[in-house]
Design an enzyme around this catalytic site. Structure first.
Site, PDB file in Angstrom:
ATOM      1  N   LYS A 184      38.380  35.329  47.989  1.00 33.99           N
ATOM      2  CA  LYS A 184      38.442  36.260  49.354  1.00 33.99           C
ATOM      3  C   LYS A 184      37.378  37.351  49.123  1.00 33.99           C
ATOM      4  CE  LYS A 184      38.911  38.344  52.119  1.00 33.99           C
ATOM      5  NZ  LYS A 184      38.031  39.317  52.660  1.00 33.99           N
ATOM      6  N   GLY A 215      36.130  35.466  54.755  1.00 37.50           N
ATOM      7  CA  GLY A 215      36.871  35.580  56.009  1.00 37.50           C
ATOM      8  C   GLY A 215      37.519  37.069  56.140  1.00 37.50           C
ATOM      9  N   PRO A 218      42.541  40.939  57.251  1.00 34.26           N
ATOM     10  CA  PRO A 218      43.889  41.073  57.715  1.00 34.26           C
ATOM     11  C   PRO A 218      44.283  39.442  58.028  1.00 34.26           C
ATOM     12  CG  PRO A 218      42.932  42.708  58.731  1.00 34.26           C
ATOM     13  CD  PRO A 218      41.758  41.889  58.067  1.00 34.26           C
ATOM     14  N   GLY A 221      42.704  37.144  53.764  1.00 30.60           N
ATOM     15  CA  GLY A 221      43.107  37.982  52.718  1.00 30.60           C
ATOM     16  C   GLY A 221      44.648  38.202  52.737  1.00 30.60           C
ATOM     17  N   GLU A 259      43.384  47.185  41.457  1.00 32.00           N
ATOM     18  CA  GLU A 259      42.540  48.150  41.155  1.00 32.00           C
ATOM     19  C   GLU A 259      42.337  48.898  42.523  1.00 32.00           C
ATOM     20  OE1 GLU A 259      41.404  48.762  38.442  1.00 32.00           O
ATOM     21  OE2 GLU A 259      42.064  47.213  37.410  1.00 32.00           O
ATOM     22  N   CYS A 293      34.849  53.384  42.553  1.00 32.71           N
ATOM     23  CA  CYS A 293      36.015  53.888  42.682  1.00 32.71           C
ATOM     24  C   CYS A 293      36.358  54.894  41.502  1.00 32.71           C
ATOM     25  CB  CYS A 293      37.012  52.700  42.624  1.00 32.71           C
ATOM     26  SG  CYS A 293      36.183  51.397  41.543  1.00 32.71           S
ATOM     27  N   GLU A 387      39.905  59.934  48.552  1.00 30.91           N
ATOM     28  CA  GLU A 387      38.628  59.092  47.953  1.00 30.91           C
ATOM     29  C   GLU A 387      37.767  59.130  49.227  1.00 30.91           C
ATOM     30  OE1 GLU A 387      39.025  55.054  47.166  1.00 30.91           O
ATOM     31  OE2 GLU A 387      37.891  55.477  45.251  1.00 30.91           O
TER      32      GLU A 387
HETATM   33  P1  NAD Z   1      39.969  47.323  51.894  1.00 28.84           P
HETATM   34  O1  NAD Z   1      40.876  47.388  51.102  1.00 28.84           O
HETATM   35  O2  NAD Z   1      40.217  47.208  53.341  1.00 28.84           O
HETATM   36  O3  NAD Z   1      39.045  45.714  51.502  1.00 28.84           O
HETATM   37  C1  NAD Z   1      38.932  45.322  50.382  1.00 28.84           C
HETATM   38  C2  NAD Z   1      39.130  43.756  50.432  1.00 28.84           C
HETATM   39  O4  NAD Z   1      40.714  43.685  50.753  1.00 28.84           O
HETATM   40  C3  NAD Z   1      38.237  43.042  51.265  1.00 28.84           C
HETATM   41  O5  NAD Z   1      38.209  41.900  50.748  1.00 28.84           O
HETATM   42  C4  NAD Z   1      39.312  42.811  52.450  1.00 28.84           C
HETATM   43  O6  NAD Z   1      38.885  41.891  53.550  1.00 28.84           O
HETATM   44  C5  NAD Z   1      40.477  42.642  52.127  1.00 28.84           C
HETATM   45  N1  NAD Z   1      41.760  43.078  52.941  1.00 28.84           N
HETATM   46  C6  NAD Z   1      41.493  44.199  54.056  1.00 28.84           C
HETATM   47  N2  NAD Z   1      42.920  43.902  54.498  1.00 28.84           N
HETATM   48  C7  NAD Z   1      43.679  43.043  53.807  1.00 28.84           C
HETATM   49  C8  NAD Z   1      45.043  42.618  54.044  1.00 28.84           C
HETATM   50  N3  NAD Z   1      45.743  42.981  54.968  1.00 28.84           N
HETATM   51  N4  NAD Z   1      45.516  41.525  53.199  1.00 28.84           N
HETATM   52  C9  NAD Z   1      44.723  41.167  52.343  1.00 28.84           C
HETATM   53  N5  NAD Z   1      43.412  41.484  52.181  1.00 28.84           N
HETATM   54  C10 NAD Z   1      43.030  42.422  52.937  1.00 28.84           C
HETATM   55  O7  NAD Z   1      38.764  48.272  51.671  1.00 28.84           O
HETATM   56  P2  NAD Z   1      37.765  48.738  52.715  1.00 28.84           P
HETATM   57  O8  NAD Z   1      38.138  48.680  54.140  1.00 28.84           O
HETATM   58  O9  NAD Z   1      36.585  47.874  52.671  1.00 28.84           O
HETATM   59  O10 NAD Z   1      37.310  50.211  52.341  1.00 28.84           O
HETATM   60  C11 NAD Z   1      38.153  51.332  52.810  1.00 28.84           C
HETATM   61  C12 NAD Z   1      38.232  52.302  51.550  1.00 28.84           C
HETATM   62  O11 NAD Z   1      38.790  51.543  50.298  1.00 28.84           O
HETATM   63  C13 NAD Z   1      37.230  52.822  51.132  1.00 28.84           C
HETATM   64  O12 NAD Z   1      36.478  54.010  51.891  1.00 28.84           O
HETATM   65  C14 NAD Z   1      37.321  53.472  49.807  1.00 28.84           C
HETATM   66  O13 NAD Z   1      37.957  54.587  49.621  1.00 28.84           O
HETATM   67  C15 NAD Z   1      38.144  52.241  49.425  1.00 28.84           C
HETATM   68  N6  NAD Z   1      37.711  51.210  48.283  1.00 28.84           N
HETATM   69  C16 NAD Z   1      37.971  51.335  47.109  1.00 28.84           C
HETATM   70  C17 NAD Z   1      37.483  50.479  46.263  1.00 28.84           C
HETATM   71  C18 NAD Z   1      37.645  50.291  44.785  1.00 28.84           C
HETATM   72  O14 NAD Z   1      36.831  49.618  44.273  1.00 28.84           O
HETATM   73  N7  NAD Z   1      38.801  50.813  44.464  1.00 28.84           N
HETATM   74  C19 NAD Z   1      36.634  49.197  46.508  1.00 28.84           C
HETATM   75  C20 NAD Z   1      36.371  49.193  48.270  1.00 28.84           C
HETATM   76  C21 NAD Z   1      36.845  50.038  48.918  1.00 28.84           C
END
Ligand code: NAD
Length: 480
Positions: A184, A215, A218, A221, A259, A293, A387
């Site tokens: 996903k 998709g 929330p 995922g 991660e 990150c 972050e």
């Molecule tokens: P996020 O954690 O919301 O999204 C990452 C992935 O998780 C996406 O594929 C998303 O669709 C999925 N996801 C979101 N909610 C979920 C849920 N409830 N259950 C399962 N999967 C879910 O991150 P974001 O909103 O895209 O970014 C927000 C912040 O996260 C950024 O500002 C940054 O600080 C951090 N971030 C960190 C990394 C990293 O590599 N560590 C990468 C992206 C974002």
């Protein structure tokens, strides 16, 4: 849209997006009706739409992965390696298209999209092909033969910041280990994930071994993370979502790899080459518009050379002209979030040495943030603890080495870092005391086979290289 590739714009070949999911070895319509708009962060235009799959689609994909598992797990490692090697070759052949697609959906400048976003994961795919072929999936311990078997069905959830690298860093070792996968990808960057599906298909991967459900987090995922027939969830993204996924996995007693975020320290010891350490440090933060990150977002400098470091960092930042060397951030929400952090930094008493929260001059379109250097940052300020995920670097003054260590270790995170010393021994001695998963010594290069992952709240587990492969294996001991 049928996934054709647009070759119109000056040789650029941006994947246009398929209105289908890749499940059980074929492209098929989603059960869900919704679509996700893919927006180019430079132009703010919708460039494609992909399906917003839901729990039904995830379930179909997990069933396909479960069905394919016994066959793929029993495939000789050498054959699995051959498929991954073919995939790496196909990635190299489709290099321009991959880079153009990532440039379009992430907004990365073309040269960075090619050299980092495309070539690095292509190399990583090749490395896992090699590892699959060479890895010993059995060992002897006394009177036991220990088998290293695939964990099973993997649910991979990836972010947008390194959209291909993060997919490959999960899918390649999972497949090398003999696991099957449901991916996903992030909402913002699904196009390159579709290219991965096309490439694995063309590389000869059996049906069901890799499945792609685009998709919303929330919806799709969460359905994937909570699916009872997924054996291991591998997630990269925000700490908030990671914490929930970890809790759900714990409740179901299943394996999880996380991660998460970082707030890594770039520690410049008194004897170090200051100009080099500051310049490399600034480049490290501003690469990918700060959306890394492992970025060294806190620069720690001794009080005697602090002002000189601020001056050097300010000069270095001037080279990152938004719209040229510095791309936009991924979307409007992220831009507003980053600008909000810059405002907060000022409110908490930090001094802006370069950049700021206002829009860059002459750029009315695109989600740009000015490259920002903060001076007079106290270690407990929000901008030194949370972050930001944008082009913002915080310069923090320290009094002595113990103070530097306290500051370096003084966040909830521990993903990466750097130490610059008068010599290697001094830097290594300091690095040994850091609570973090990776440290670059005096400018050491990124190693795509070294274990990558966090201490503390930066995560659980390791990616890349033999350590990354091990995450997807479990042991069975036979006694003789
Ligand atoms: P996020 O954690 O919301 O999204 C990452 C992935 O998780 C996406 O594929 C998303 O669709 C999925 N996801 C979101 N909610 C979920 C849920 N409830 N259950 C399962 N999967 C879910 O991150 P974001 O909103 O895209 O970014 C927000 C912040 O996260 C950024 O500002 C940054 O600080 C951090 N971030 C960190 C990394 C990293 O590599 N560590 C990468 C992206 C974002």
């Amino acid at each position: 849209m049928d996934g054709r590739t647009d070759t119109a714009g000056g040789g650029e070949q941006v994947h246009q997006g398929r209105d289908e999911l890749y499940i059980d070895g074929r492209w098929r319509p989603a059960a869900a009706d919704g679509r996700i708009d893919v927006v180019n962060p430079v132009t703010e235009q919708v460039i494609a739409q992909v399906p917003a799959g839901d729990a039904r689609d995830v379930d179909a994909a997990v069933r396909a992965a479960r069905q394919a598992l016994p066959g793929w797990a029993a495939t000789a490692p050498g054959k699995r390696a051959a498929v991954l090697a073919a995939a790496a070759e196909l990635m190299a052949e489709r290099r321009d298209e991959i880079a153009a697609t990532i440039a379009a959906e992430l907004g990365a400048p073309p040269s960075f999209a090619t050299a980092v976003h495309t070539d690095m994961p292509t190399a990583v795919m090749g490395l896992f092909a090699k590892l699959a072929a060479e890895h010993s999936f059995e060992e002897r311990i006394g009177n036991s033969r220990v088998l290293h078997e695939p964990v099973g069905v993997v649910g991979a959830i990836t972010p947008w910041n390194y959209p291909l690298h993060q997919v490959v860093a999960k899918v390649a070792p999972a497949l090398a280990a003999g696991c099957t996968v449901v991916l996903k990808p992030a909402e913002d960057t699904p196009l390159v994930a579709q290219l991965v599906a096309e490439i694995l298909d063309a590389a000869g991967l059996p049906a069901g071994a890799f499945n792609l459900v685009t998709g919303l987090g929330p919806v799709a995922g969460q359905a994937l993370a909570e699916h009872p027939d997924v054996d291991l969830v591998s997630f990269t993204g925000s700490t908030a979502v990671g914490r929930r996924i970890g809790a759900a996995a714990g409740g179901a007693v299943k394996r999880v790899a996380l991660e998460l975020g970082g707030k890594s320290a770039n520690v410049i010891l008194p004897g170090a080459d200051l100009a080099r350490a500051v310049n490399v440090g600034v480049a490290n933060v501003f690469a990918n518009s700060g959306q890394t990150c492992s970025a060294w977002t806190r620069m720690l400098v001794d009080a005697a050379r602090y002002d000189e470091a601020v001056e050097l960092a300010t000069k270095a930042a001037a080279k990152y002209v938004p719209g040229e060397r510095l791309g936009p951030v991924v979307n409007a929400k992220q831009r507003d979030r980053v600008r909000g952090y810059i405002t907060k930094g000022v409110q908490e008493g930090a001094r802006i040495a370069a950049g700021g929260s206002d829009a860059p001059d002459d750029l009315t379109t695109g989600y740009y943030v000015r490259p920002t250097v903060f001076a007079d940052v106290a270690p407990d300020m929000t901008i030194a603890q949370e972050e930001i995920f944008g082009p913002v670097v915080a310069l923090i003054r320290y009094e002595d080495e113990e103070d530097a260590l306290r500051i370096a270790n003084g966040t909830v995170y521990g993903l990466a870092g750097a130490v610059w010393g008068a010599d290697e021994a001094e830097a290594v001695a300091f690095a040994r005391r850091m609570e973090t998963g990776q440290v670059d010594i005096n400018g050491g290069r990124f190693n795509p086979a070294a274990p990558f992952g966090g201490y503390k709240q930066s995560g659980v587990g390791r990616e890349l290289g033999p350590h990354g492969l091990s995450e997807y294996l479990q042991t069975k001991s036979l006694q003789f």
